[in-house]
Write a protein that holds these residues in place. Structure first.
Motif, PDB file in Angstrom:
ATOM      1  N   ARG A 114       0.831  -1.215   0.000  1.00  0.00           N
ATOM      2  CA  ARG A 114       0.000   0.000   0.000  1.00  0.00           C
ATOM      3  C   ARG A 114       0.860   1.257   0.000  1.00  0.00           C
ATOM      4  O   ARG A 114       0.539   2.239  -0.671  1.00  0.00           O
ATOM      5  CB  ARG A 114      -0.923   0.018   1.220  1.00  0.00           C
ATOM      6  N   GLN A 115       1.969   1.229   0.761  1.00  0.00           N
ATOM      7  CA  GLN A 115       2.870   2.383   0.817  1.00  0.00           C
ATOM      8  C   GLN A 115       3.345   2.779  -0.581  1.00  0.00           C
ATOM      9  O   GLN A 115       3.570   3.953  -0.858  1.00  0.00           O
ATOM     10  CB  GLN A 115       4.058   2.046   1.724  1.00  0.00           C
ATOM     11  N   PHE A 116       3.478   1.773  -1.464  1.00  0.00           N
ATOM     12  CA  PHE A 116       3.944   2.034  -2.827  1.00  0.00           C
ATOM     13  C   PHE A 116       2.810   1.980  -3.856  1.00  0.00           C
ATOM     14  O   PHE A 116       3.050   1.799  -5.048  1.00  0.00           O
ATOM     15  CB  PHE A 116       5.091   1.081  -3.168  1.00  0.00           C
ATOM     16  N   GLY A 117       1.571   2.131  -3.376  1.00  0.00           N
ATOM     17  CA  GLY A 117       0.433   2.273  -4.273  1.00  0.00           C
ATOM     18  C   GLY A 117      -0.029   0.997  -4.945  1.00  0.00           C
ATOM     19  O   GLY A 117      -0.717   1.059  -5.966  1.00  0.00           O
ATOM     20  N   GLN A 118       0.300  -0.154  -4.377  1.00  0.00           N
ATOM     21  CA  GLN A 118      -0.024  -1.412  -5.038  1.00  0.00           C
ATOM     22  C   GLN A 118      -1.416  -1.913  -4.684  1.00  0.00           C
ATOM     23  O   GLN A 118      -1.909  -1.715  -3.580  1.00  0.00           O
ATOM     24  CB  GLN A 118       1.018  -2.470  -4.685  1.00  0.00           C
ATOM     25  N   VAL A 119      -2.021  -2.592  -5.633  1.00  0.00           N
ATOM     26  CA  VAL A 119      -3.332  -3.202  -5.471  1.00  0.00           C
ATOM     27  C   VAL A 119      -3.192  -4.562  -4.793  1.00  0.00           C
ATOM     28  O   VAL A 119      -4.022  -4.951  -3.982  1.00  0.00           O
ATOM     29  CB  VAL A 119      -4.025  -3.360  -6.843  1.00  0.00           C
ATOM     30  N   ALA A 120      -2.115  -5.295  -5.123  1.00  0.00           N
ATOM     31  CA  ALA A 120      -1.947  -6.654  -4.626  1.00  0.00           C
ATOM     32  C   ALA A 120      -0.467  -7.005  -4.526  1.00  0.00           C
ATOM     33  O   ALA A 120       0.378  -6.358  -5.149  1.00  0.00           O
ATOM     34  CB  ALA A 120      -2.648  -7.652  -5.548  1.00  0.00           C
ATOM     35  N   ILE A 121      -0.200  -8.043  -3.740  1.00  0.00           N
ATOM     36  CA  ILE A 121       1.121  -8.650  -3.633  1.00  0.00           C
ATOM     37  C   ILE A 121       0.939 -10.150  -3.834  1.00  0.00           C
ATOM     38  O   ILE A 121      -0.187 -10.647  -3.839  1.00  0.00           O
ATOM     39  CB  ILE A 121       1.781  -8.378  -2.259  1.00  0.00           C
ATOM     40  N   PHE A 122       2.038 -10.857  -3.975  1.00  0.00           N
ATOM     41  CA  PHE A 122       2.003 -12.307  -4.041  1.00  0.00           C
ATOM     42  C   PHE A 122       2.607 -12.865  -2.773  1.00  0.00           C
ATOM     43  O   PHE A 122       3.540 -12.289  -2.213  1.00  0.00           O
ATOM     44  CB  PHE A 122       2.790 -12.825  -5.252  1.00  0.00           C
ATOM     45  N   GLU A 123       2.066 -13.990  -2.334  1.00  0.00           N
ATOM     46  CA  GLU A 123       2.625 -14.715  -1.191  1.00  0.00           C
ATOM     47  C   GLU A 123       2.868 -16.149  -1.656  1.00  0.00           C
ATOM     48  O   GLU A 123       1.978 -16.776  -2.239  1.00  0.00           O
ATOM     49  CB  GLU A 123       1.653 -14.688  -0.012  1.00  0.00           C
ATOM     50  N   LEU A 124       4.065 -16.648  -1.412  1.00  0.00           N
ATOM     51  CA  LEU A 124       4.438 -18.009  -1.796  1.00  0.00           C
ATOM     52  C   LEU A 124       4.784 -18.787  -0.538  1.00  0.00           C
ATOM     53  O   LEU A 124       5.583 -18.326   0.290  1.00  0.00           O
ATOM     54  CB  LEU A 124       5.659 -17.984  -2.716  1.00  0.00           C
ATOM     55  N   VAL A 125       4.180 -19.960  -0.400  1.00  0.00           N
ATOM     56  CA  VAL A 125       4.471 -20.843   0.720  1.00  0.00           C
ATOM     57  C   VAL A 125       4.578 -22.270   0.211  1.00  0.00           C
ATOM     58  O   VAL A 125       4.045 -22.617  -0.835  1.00  0.00           O
ATOM     59  CB  VAL A 125       3.408 -20.747   1.845  1.00  0.00           C
ATOM     60  N   ASP A 126       5.275 -23.087   0.974  1.00  0.00           N
ATOM     61  CA  ASP A 126       5.461 -24.492   0.627  1.00  0.00           C
ATOM     62  C   ASP A 126       4.231 -25.272   1.090  1.00  0.00           C
ATOM     63  O   ASP A 126       4.224 -25.910   2.133  1.00  0.00           O
ATOM     64  CB  ASP A 126       6.733 -25.024   1.285  1.00  0.00           C
ATOM     65  N   ALA A 127       3.160 -25.157   0.301  1.00  0.00           N
ATOM     66  CA  ALA A 127       1.880 -25.791   0.633  1.00  0.00           C
ATOM     67  C   ALA A 127       1.149 -26.086  -0.674  1.00  0.00           C
ATOM     68  O   ALA A 127       1.453 -25.487  -1.708  1.00  0.00           O
ATOM     69  CB  ALA A 127       1.047 -24.853   1.505  1.00  0.00           C
ATOM     70  N   PRO A 128       0.157 -26.996  -0.640  1.00  0.00           N
ATOM     71  CA  PRO A 128      -0.560 -27.339  -1.871  1.00  0.00           C
ATOM     72  C   PRO A 128      -1.175 -26.135  -2.592  1.00  0.00           C
ATOM     73  O   PRO A 128      -1.129 -26.048  -3.802  1.00  0.00           O
ATOM     74  CB  PRO A 128      -1.633 -28.317  -1.396  1.00  0.00           C
TER      75      PRO A 128
END
Length: 153
Positions: A114-128
Motif C-alpha cells: 500500500r505504501q507504494f500504491g499497489q493493489v496486490a502482492i504475491f505470497e508463496l508458501v510451501d503448501a498445496p
C-alpha cells in the motif's frame, strides 16, 4: 488514449520469477502442485512486492525505477532477506520488476505494498495451495497450487 490498466485477472494468472543464488526459479498458477519449493525460500512465507505501476496503471520506466529504488531501500533498512523478482503476464509483454522478501507478516507485506500504491502482492508458501494473490487491503483473493519452472517463466 490512456495506458493499459491491469485487471484482477492479470494478477491471478501472473507468473513470478525469483532470481536465487542457485539461478532463476519460476512459479506459475497450476491445478496441482508440481516441483520442489526452493530451500533458499524455506524460511517463508515469501512476499513478492513491486513499486511499479501504482494502482495498476502503466507509467514510464524512469518513474518505475525511482519507486523501485525506494522500495529496495526500505527493505534494506528493515534488514530483510531478499532476492530480485519479476511478475510476468504469460500472455503479453507486461512485466514488473519486484522484490521477493522473507521476514514480513502478511499484514506487513500488504502495508508495504500500500505504501507504494499497489493493489496486490504475491505470497508463496510451501503448501498445496501456496501461490496466493493478496489484495493490499489484506484479503486473500485467490489461492492456487503452483508449478515451478526451473528456467525463467
Amino acid at each position: 488514449m490512456s495506458a493499459p490498466r491491469q485487471t484482477w485477472d492479470d494478477f491471478e494468472r501472473a507468473h513470478v520469477r525469483i532470481t536465487l543464488a542457485t539461478g532463476p526459479v519460476g512459479f506459475r498458477p497450476a491445478t496441482r502442485r508440481s516441483g520442489e519449493f526452493p530451500a533458499e525460500l524455506a524460511e517463508g512465507p515469501v512476499h513478492v512486492i513491486t513499486a511499479w505501476n501504482p494502482g495498476g496503471e502503466k507509467r514510464d520506466a524512469a518513474r518505475n525505477d525511482a519507486s523501485q529504488r525506494e522500495l529496495s531501500a526500505e527493505i534494506d533498512r528493515r534488514q530483510l532477506a531478499r532476492w530480485p523478482a519479476v511478475g510476468l503476464d504469460p500472455d503479453s509483454d507486461w512485466y514488473e520488476d519486484s522484490i521477493a522478501v522473507v521476514g514480513l507478516s502478511r499484514d506487513e507485506a500488504c502495508a508495504l505494498g500500500r505504501q507504494f500504491g499497489q493493489v496486490a502482492i504475491f505470497e508463496l508458501v510451501d503448501a498445496p495451495d501456496g501461490l496466493l494473490v493478496v489484495a493490499c487491503d489484506g484479503r486473500v483473493a485467490t489461492a492456487h497450487s503452483w508449478a515451478i519452472d526451473p528456467a525463467p517463466a
